[in-house]
Scaffold this motif. Structure first.
Motif, PDB file in Angstrom:
ATOM      1  N   GLN A 141     -60.377  -0.060 -26.083  1.00  9.88           N
ATOM      2  CA  GLN A 141     -59.244   0.647 -26.681  1.00  9.88           C
ATOM      3  C   GLN A 141     -59.676   1.436 -27.917  1.00  9.88           C
ATOM      4  O   GLN A 141     -59.255   2.583 -28.126  1.00  9.88           O
ATOM      5  N   LEU A 142     -60.515   0.837 -28.744  1.00 10.63           N
ATOM      6  CA  LEU A 142     -61.007   1.524 -29.938  1.00 10.63           C
ATOM      7  C   LEU A 142     -61.859   2.738 -29.574  1.00 10.63           C
ATOM      8  O   LEU A 142     -61.756   3.794 -30.203  1.00 10.63           O
TER       9      LEU A 142
ATOM     10  N   THR B  39     -60.993   6.641 -30.725  1.00 16.08           N
ATOM     11  CA  THR B  39     -61.964   7.373 -31.543  1.00 16.08           C
ATOM     12  C   THR B  39     -62.292   8.724 -30.924  1.00 16.08           C
ATOM     13  O   THR B  39     -62.336   9.758 -31.613  1.00 16.08           O
ATOM     14  N   THR B  40     -62.522   8.734 -29.627  1.00 12.40           N
ATOM     15  CA  THR B  40     -62.834   9.984 -28.928  1.00 12.40           C
ATOM     16  C   THR B  40     -61.694  10.983 -29.038  1.00 12.40           C
ATOM     17  O   THR B  40     -61.902  12.172 -29.318  1.00 12.40           O
ATOM     18  N   SER B  41     -60.458  10.509 -28.834  1.00 12.67           N
ATOM     19  CA  SER B  41     -59.293  11.382 -28.896  1.00 12.67           C
ATOM     20  C   SER B  41     -59.123  11.989 -30.285  1.00 12.67           C
ATOM     21  O   SER B  41     -58.874  13.197 -30.431  1.00 12.67           O
ATOM     22  N   LEU B  42     -59.263  11.164 -31.333  1.00 10.14           N
ATOM     23  CA  LEU B  42     -59.087  11.660 -32.704  1.00 10.14           C
ATOM     24  C   LEU B  42     -60.209  12.609 -33.108  1.00 10.14           C
ATOM     25  O   LEU B  42     -59.969  13.601 -33.815  1.00 10.14           O
ATOM     26  N   SER B  43     -61.418  12.327 -32.685  1.00 17.63           N
ATOM     27  CA  SER B  43     -62.547  13.199 -33.021  1.00 17.63           C
ATOM     28  C   SER B  43     -62.357  14.588 -32.417  1.00 17.63           C
ATOM     29  O   SER B  43     -62.608  15.611 -33.077  1.00 17.63           O
ATOM     30  N   ASP B  44     -61.910  14.627 -31.170  1.00 19.27           N
ATOM     31  CA  ASP B  44     -61.662  15.917 -30.522  1.00 19.27           C
ATOM     32  C   ASP B  44     -60.574  16.698 -31.253  1.00 19.27           C
ATOM     33  O   ASP B  44     -60.699  17.911 -31.473  1.00 19.27           O
TER      34      ASP B  44
END
Length: 495
Positions: A340-341, A345-350
């Protein structure tokens, strides 16, 4: 494709396809994805979201707690694990006209029974119970055929009438929300009617409690355990059964028990390693499943060791926000939490790389708290000031939500930090002043609600102490005497 065969069923674990053979004809059914579940339940979330009940803290708290339980149930189904039937209560927002408005607001209570064994039937049952459309659900996948239920050692007939005196299920917390007529009673009247019955049940269960203490002490001493915890809705009789079963496991496999040294053992609703590092054993499973966990404990511990780095990654990408565990969170397994983490993280970084964050945000968000939870849940701000975000939440929704709620979150966090110390002091005063044997509360009773309840109990100490002396008391949202003699009272009781 990896396949598992169960009688006439063939299950493709990786593809999510279910093949059912009837009279030689094979029918294929597709399991719902997490995104499809979220989309199908969107009308439901819009109707029960706790933020819709800001002026009604009791109803807001009930919905928040029920959403946690529902999210846990759906996640368990998606992971193809056994589930135990339960019932959750929601207050549903309605579109009542002005003439239909009541003093309680435009909402109605709805009880949702969760007893289905597949995700499609569960989602459809939720929508139908709330009189919400199922058009989208029906359009994406047909329901799987009826399957004859198979019950494990601790299962019950889901259609059988509930027996309040059943030694195992009699204390399930979510048989709760007993009739509103009971909730309307005054505390003194209810205690006069029920305190005698509660004391009789307490006395009858006292030998069981003493046996539990003996078994706990023996296991903790022999295995070097830090603690043994009961975190399940079933009553003390079942706790004793779990301890006896585990003791037998220790006798038959002593060579594996060194892994328990210095750890906390917890009997609950899952098997695995929790985020706190506790070794969790499902109280409804057979000993063989417990043994498998102990044999593979190093793998679970490795996942646990990686989690701080993943939490730090989420924190860094969101301006050093504190990634924390929820104050009243259902137990989450380390391996699931890691995934889940990683996803968040991937979504927010993009998002940050493409659009950046709002310019009005402070340079750091380190005074705020973020909790990452299972996919099937709402985006919300908890009563304790934490941002609760499902792992599958799109980044743009999360950023917009945080931007609108920063000030409110700050106020709630400050209030919680103050209230938790006041609650602790009042808890001790109630134990001593009322002569209680124990005082507990449901997870959905936040500090401000518990403070109000304790203050009222202490204000009526002279009247209530004779009726509550020696009682094991739970603060909840309802009145009930459990099968082991514990007494439940609503936090907002009336004298």
């Amino acid at each position: 494709m990896e396949k598992l065969c169960f009688g006439s069923w063939v299950v493709g674990q990786k593809s999510g396809l279910f093949c059912h053979s009837v009279g030689g004809v094979i029918n294929v059914y597709r399991n719902l994805s997490s995104a499809e579940v979220s989309t199908a339940l969107r009308p439901f979330y819009f109707s029960v979201h706790p933020d819709l009940f800001g002026q009604y803290p009791n109803e807001r708290s009930v919905n928040e707690n029920s959403l946690k339980q529902l999210s846990s149930y759906i996640e368990t189904l998606q992971q193809k694990r056994d589930v135990r039937p339960t019932t959750v209560t929601f207050y549903l927002r309605t579109n009542a006209s002005n003439n239909e408005r009541t003093s309680r607001g435009t909402f109605r209570p709805v009880r949702i029974s969760l007893s289905q064994r597949d995700i499609h039937k569960t989602v459809k049952s939720i929508l139908q119970t709330c009189n919400l459309p199922t058009t989208y659900l029906d359009s994406i996948a047909p329901p799987p055929p009826e399957e004859k239920p198979q019950f494990s050692k601790f299962s019950e007939d889901y259609n059988a009438p509930f027996d309040e005196n059943d030694p195992i299920y009699g204390s399930v917390v979510l048989k709760q929300m007993v009739q509103k007529s009971k909730d309307a009673q005054k505390l003194t009247e209810w205690l006069k009617k029920n305190s005698g019955d509660a004391r009789e049940k307490l006395a009858a269960c006292q030998p069981v409690r003493e046996e539990i203490i003996r078994l706990q002490s023996a296991l903790e001493e022999s295995l070097g355990l830090q603690n043994i915890v009961w975190d399940c809705g079933w009553n003390v009789t079942h706790f004793r059964g779990c301890l006896q079963s585990f003791q037998a496991l220790v006798r038959h496999h002593p060579e594996l028990m060194h892994v328990l040294h210095g750890r906390t053992l917890m009997f609950g609703n899952d098997t695995g390693v929790s985020l706190d590092g506790h070794i969790m054993l499902n109280s409804g499973e057979v000993r063989h499943n417990w043994l498998d966990l102990l044999k593979n404990l190093p793998k679970h511990d490795h996942a646990l060791l990686r989690i701080p780095a993943f939490e730090k990654a989420v924190s860094r990408v969101l301006r050093d926000i504190q990634v924390v565990r929820r104050k009243f969170q259902p137990k989450v397994m380390a391996g699931h939490y890691e995934n889940q983490l990683r996803r968040l993280t991937t979504s927010l970084s993009d998002y940050q790389g493409r659009l950046g964050y709002p310019k009005n945000w402070p340079d750091k968000l380190d005074e705020f708290e973020l909790v990452v939870e299972p996919e099937a849940g709402p985006l919300m701000l908890s009563p304790t000031g934490q941002f609760i975000v499902p792992a599958s939440c799109p980044a743009f929704l999360l950023i917009t939500f945080i931007d609108k709620r920063l000030e409110e979150a700050s106020d709630l966090l400050s209030r919680y930090k103050s209230n938790k110390h006041v609650e602790r002091d009042l808890h001790e005063q109630c134990l001593r002043g009322l002569g209680l044997a124990a005082l507990h509360k449901d997870d959905n009773i936040t500090p401000d609600l518990m403070i109000a309840c304790c203050q009222q109990l202490l204000n009526q100490q002279a009247t209530l102490a004779p009726m509550l002396a020696g009682v094991r008391l739970w603060v909840t949202h309802y009145y009930s005497v459990l099968s082991d003699g514990e007494m439940c009272i609503p936090w907002n009781w009336k004298l």
